[in-house]
Scaffold this motif. Structure first.
Motif, PDB file in Angstrom:
ATOM      1  N   ILE A  10       0.766  -1.278   0.235  1.00 18.44           N
ATOM      2  CA  ILE A  10      -0.190   0.859  -0.263  1.00 18.44           C
ATOM      3  C   ILE A  10       0.990   0.819   0.331  1.00 18.44           C
ATOM      4  CG2 ILE A  10      -1.397   1.220   1.513  1.00 18.44           C
ATOM      5  CD1 ILE A  10      -2.977  -1.228   2.700  1.00 18.44           C
ATOM      6  N   LEU A  11       1.989   0.982   0.993  1.00 17.71           N
ATOM      7  CA  LEU A  11       3.042   2.158   0.835  1.00 17.71           C
ATOM      8  C   LEU A  11       3.571   2.798  -0.360  1.00 17.71           C
ATOM      9  CD1 LEU A  11       4.081   2.213   4.896  1.00 17.71           C
ATOM     10  CD2 LEU A  11       2.588   3.478   3.990  1.00 17.71           C
ATOM     11  N   ASN A  12       4.527   1.668  -1.240  1.00 11.02           N
ATOM     12  CA  ASN A  12       4.739   1.455  -2.700  1.00 11.02           C
ATOM     13  C   ASN A  12       4.192   2.013  -3.667  1.00 11.02           C
ATOM     14  OD1 ASN A  12       7.014   0.572  -1.479  1.00 11.02           O
ATOM     15  ND2 ASN A  12       6.478  -1.633  -1.886  1.00 11.02           N
ATOM     16  N   GLU A  13       2.501   1.560  -3.145  1.00  6.74           N
ATOM     17  CA  GLU A  13       1.039   2.540  -3.875  1.00  6.74           C
ATOM     18  C   GLU A  13       1.831   3.581  -4.457  1.00  6.74           C
ATOM     19  OE1 GLU A  13       0.281   0.926  -7.199  1.00  6.74           O
ATOM     20  OE2 GLU A  13       0.451  -1.157  -6.746  1.00  6.74           O
ATOM     21  N   LEU A  14       1.323   4.027  -2.758  1.00  4.39           N
ATOM     22  CA  LEU A  14       1.325   5.836  -2.427  1.00  4.39           C
ATOM     23  C   LEU A  14       2.016   6.460  -3.458  1.00  4.39           C
ATOM     24  CD1 LEU A  14      -0.833   5.282   1.046  1.00  4.39           C
ATOM     25  CD2 LEU A  14      -1.829   5.951  -1.494  1.00  4.39           C
ATOM     26  N   LYS A  15       3.229   5.894  -2.904  1.00  9.79           N
ATOM     27  CA  LYS A  15       4.503   6.903  -2.979  1.00  9.79           C
ATOM     28  C   LYS A  15       4.695   6.664  -5.067  1.00  9.79           C
ATOM     29  CE  LYS A  15       8.885   4.456  -2.761  1.00  9.79           C
ATOM     30  NZ  LYS A  15       9.442   3.866  -2.453  1.00  9.79           N
ATOM     31  N   SER A  16       3.993   5.801  -5.051  1.00 11.20           N
ATOM     32  CA  SER A  16       4.394   5.864  -6.971  1.00 11.20           C
ATOM     33  C   SER A  16       3.178   6.230  -7.559  1.00 11.20           C
ATOM     34  CB  SER A  16       4.474   4.860  -7.339  1.00 11.20           C
ATOM     35  OG  SER A  16       3.651   4.335  -8.850  1.00 11.20           O
ATOM     36  N   VAL A  17       1.657   6.680  -7.168  1.00  8.85           N
ATOM     37  CA  VAL A  17       0.337   7.208  -7.569  1.00  8.85           C
ATOM     38  C   VAL A  17       0.957   8.792  -7.537  1.00  8.85           C
ATOM     39  CG1 VAL A  17      -1.929   7.994  -6.918  1.00  8.85           C
ATOM     40  CG2 VAL A  17      -1.063   5.924  -7.547  1.00  8.85           C
ATOM     41  N   TYR A  18       1.959   9.070  -6.135  1.00  8.72           N
ATOM     42  CA  TYR A  18       1.333  10.823  -5.328  1.00  8.72           C
ATOM     43  C   TYR A  18       3.454  11.180  -5.990  1.00  8.72           C
ATOM     44  CZ  TYR A  18      -1.994  11.227  -3.073  1.00  8.72           C
ATOM     45  OH  TYR A  18      -4.014  10.744  -2.813  1.00  8.72           O
ATOM     46  N   GLY A  19       3.832  10.386  -7.062  1.00  5.26           N
ATOM     47  CA  GLY A  19       5.020  10.848  -7.680  1.00  5.26           C
ATOM     48  C   GLY A  19       6.557  10.377  -7.252  1.00  5.26           C
ATOM     49  N   PHE A  20       6.688   9.841  -6.348  1.00  6.00           N
ATOM     50  CA  PHE A  20       7.691  10.033  -5.165  1.00  6.00           C
ATOM     51  C   PHE A  20       8.973   8.944  -5.461  1.00  6.00           C
ATOM     52  CE2 PHE A  20       4.681  11.970  -2.511  1.00  6.00           C
ATOM     53  CZ  PHE A  20       5.505  13.892  -2.145  1.00  6.00           C
ATOM     54  N   LYS A  21       9.971   9.225  -6.342  1.00  9.79           N
ATOM     55  CA  LYS A  21      10.688   7.682  -6.289  1.00  9.79           C
ATOM     56  C   LYS A  21      11.498   7.111  -4.962  1.00  9.79           C
ATOM     57  CE  LYS A  21      10.084   7.741 -10.736  1.00  9.79           C
ATOM     58  NZ  LYS A  21      11.141   7.547 -12.139  1.00  9.79           N
ATOM     59  N   LYS A  22      11.721   8.064  -3.926  1.00 10.26           N
ATOM     60  CA  LYS A  22      12.726   7.993  -3.052  1.00 10.26           C
ATOM     61  C   LYS A  22      11.938   7.774  -1.854  1.00 10.26           C
ATOM     62  CE  LYS A  22      16.630  10.137  -4.857  1.00 10.26           C
ATOM     63  NZ  LYS A  22      18.302  10.800  -5.535  1.00 10.26           N
ATOM     64  N   ASP A  23      12.278   7.370  -0.542  1.00 12.52           N
ATOM     65  CA  ASP A  23      11.600   6.680   0.614  1.00 12.52           C
ATOM     66  C   ASP A  23      11.413   8.787   1.574  1.00 12.52           C
ATOM     67  OD1 ASP A  23      10.515   4.673  -0.274  1.00 12.52           O
ATOM     68  OD2 ASP A  23      11.864   3.558   0.882  1.00 12.52           O
ATOM     69  N   THR A  24      12.892   8.782   0.755  1.00 12.60           N
ATOM     70  CA  THR A  24      13.459  10.287   1.909  1.00 12.60           C
ATOM     71  C   THR A  24      12.210  11.125   1.091  1.00 12.60           C
ATOM     72  OG1 THR A  24      14.731  10.199   0.113  1.00 12.60           O
ATOM     73  CG2 THR A  24      15.947   9.411   2.633  1.00 12.60           C
ATOM     74  N   GLU A  25      12.281  11.476  -0.087  1.00 13.76           N
ATOM     75  CA  GLU A  25      11.020  12.367  -0.279  1.00 13.76           C
ATOM     76  C   GLU A  25       9.903  11.824  -0.167  1.00 13.76           C
ATOM     77  OE1 GLU A  25      13.446  13.046  -4.889  1.00 13.76           O
ATOM     78  OE2 GLU A  25      11.226  11.824  -4.580  1.00 13.76           O
ATOM     79  N   PHE A  26       9.379  10.488   0.055  1.00 12.25           N
ATOM     80  CA  PHE A  26       7.971   9.911   0.232  1.00 12.25           C
ATOM     81  C   PHE A  26       7.710  10.555   1.855  1.00 12.25           C
ATOM     82  CE2 PHE A  26       4.428   6.507   1.313  1.00 12.25           C
ATOM     83  CZ  PHE A  26       3.339   7.453   1.082  1.00 12.25           C
ATOM     84  N   ALA A  27       9.058  10.759   2.542  1.00 13.52           N
ATOM     85  CA  ALA A  27       8.572  10.406   4.088  1.00 13.52           C
ATOM     86  C   ALA A  27       8.936  12.006   4.660  1.00 13.52           C
ATOM     87  CB  ALA A  27      10.009  10.226   5.134  1.00 13.52           C
ATOM     88  N   ASP A  28       9.424  13.255   3.317  1.00 10.19           N
ATOM     89  CA  ASP A  28       9.301  14.391   3.614  1.00 10.19           C
ATOM     90  C   ASP A  28       8.011  14.462   3.985  1.00 10.19           C
ATOM     91  OD1 ASP A  28      10.625  17.074   4.321  1.00 10.19           O
ATOM     92  OD2 ASP A  28      10.319  17.079   2.119  1.00 10.19           O
ATOM     93  N   PHE A  29       7.511  14.003   2.426  1.00  9.08           N
ATOM     94  CA  PHE A  29       6.058  14.250   2.534  1.00  9.08           C
ATOM     95  C   PHE A  29       5.362  14.459   3.001  1.00  9.08           C
ATOM     96  CE2 PHE A  29       1.788  12.834   0.875  1.00  9.08           C
ATOM     97  CZ  PHE A  29       1.211  13.919  -0.207  1.00  9.08           C
ATOM     98  N   LEU A  30       5.496  13.752   3.789  1.00 14.95           N
ATOM     99  CA  LEU A  30       3.783  13.173   5.401  1.00 14.95           C
ATOM    100  C   LEU A  30       4.503  13.615   6.591  1.00 14.95           C
ATOM    101  CD1 LEU A  30       3.957   9.003   4.537  1.00 14.95           C
ATOM    102  CD2 LEU A  30       1.908  10.734   3.239  1.00 14.95           C
TER     103      LEU A  30
END
Length: 234
Positions: A10-30
């Motif tokens: 689920i986390l990987n799907e969200l990361k992809s849909v919202y356009g984040f390639k790196k976990d660090t970018e996804f974490a910063d967004f959250l």
């Protein structure tokens, strides 16, 4: 026995849909530490209330079960075409008439944005409850495939303050100057590791490389609010 939900997927799907390639970018967004996100993956868990608050328009059923549409306002329109909304959308009640332009018949989107009164639309699009849009154009190329393919229509809202008006991770119609010529593309825009004077253009198609460009090279910018795909002309 209850079904084990794969929350890492689920986390990987969200990361992809919202356009984040790196976990660090996804974490910063959250708004969390990268270590916290890493622990979610390791323990197969996450803060569902945080995800629902940060990922606007995410489907709660998807967060709970990992099944169904990821974005809650994805819909089918009369079956032959599909309309996809984005996370900054705010629906309006009036049925707006969105002009559809052929940018190949104009001098590009810079000229179109500067004076729409001089450009005659080739048609108009009307979809109920669509967010406010300034216009629509046809997509060319495959950089956003499979989310968008050549021939799809994207509806956009022009960004006037390019430097301060970017929502990181969203999809944009971008006009940039390359060797003195205008190049128009549709990309996700993310923060660049090269500094605040750069942005990173990210494709949905994994065969296309990310590209960092200077913000001053962007001549026109518009947020993609929705897209339409015609599956059959008959």
């Amino acid at each position: 026995m209850s079904k084990l939900i794969n929350k890492s997927l689920i986390l990987n799907e969200l990361k992809s849909v919202y356009g984040f390639k790196k976990d660090t970018e996804f974490a910063d967004f959250l708004g969390i530490k990268p270590q916290t996100l890493s622990s979610w993956y390791t323990r197969n868990t996450f803060d569902i209330e945080l995800l629902y608050a940060k990922c606007e328009n995410v489907n709660a059923d998807f967060l709970l079960s990992g099944e169904g549409n990821i974005i809650k306002n994805s819909m089918m329109v009369n079956e032959p075409s599909a309309v996809y909304g984005l996370k900054t959308d705010k629906n309006i009640t009036d049925h707006q008439q969105i002009p559809l332009y052929n940018i190949e018949a104009t001098a590009g989107i810079v000229t179109l944005f500067n004076d729409t009164s001089q450009t005659k639309p080739i048609d108009y699009i009307q979809i109920p409850n669509l967010p406010k849009c300034d216009g629509a154009i046809y997509v060319t190329g495959d950089s956003m495939y499979p989310l968008l393919k050549s021939g799809d229509i994207v509806m956009y809202k022009q960004i006037h303050n390019i430097k301060d008006g970017i929502f990181w991770g969203e999809m944009y119609l971008v006009s940039m100057e390359i060797d003195g010529e205008e190049h128009v593309t549709v990309k996700y825009i993310q923060k660049s590791e090269k500094g605040e004077d750069h942005v990173k253009l990210v494709s949905q198609n994994k065969h296309h490389q990310d590209k960092d460009i200077k913000i001053q090279k962007i001549r026109a910018l518009a947020l993609i609010k929705a897209s339409v795909r015609i599956n059959s002309m008959s």
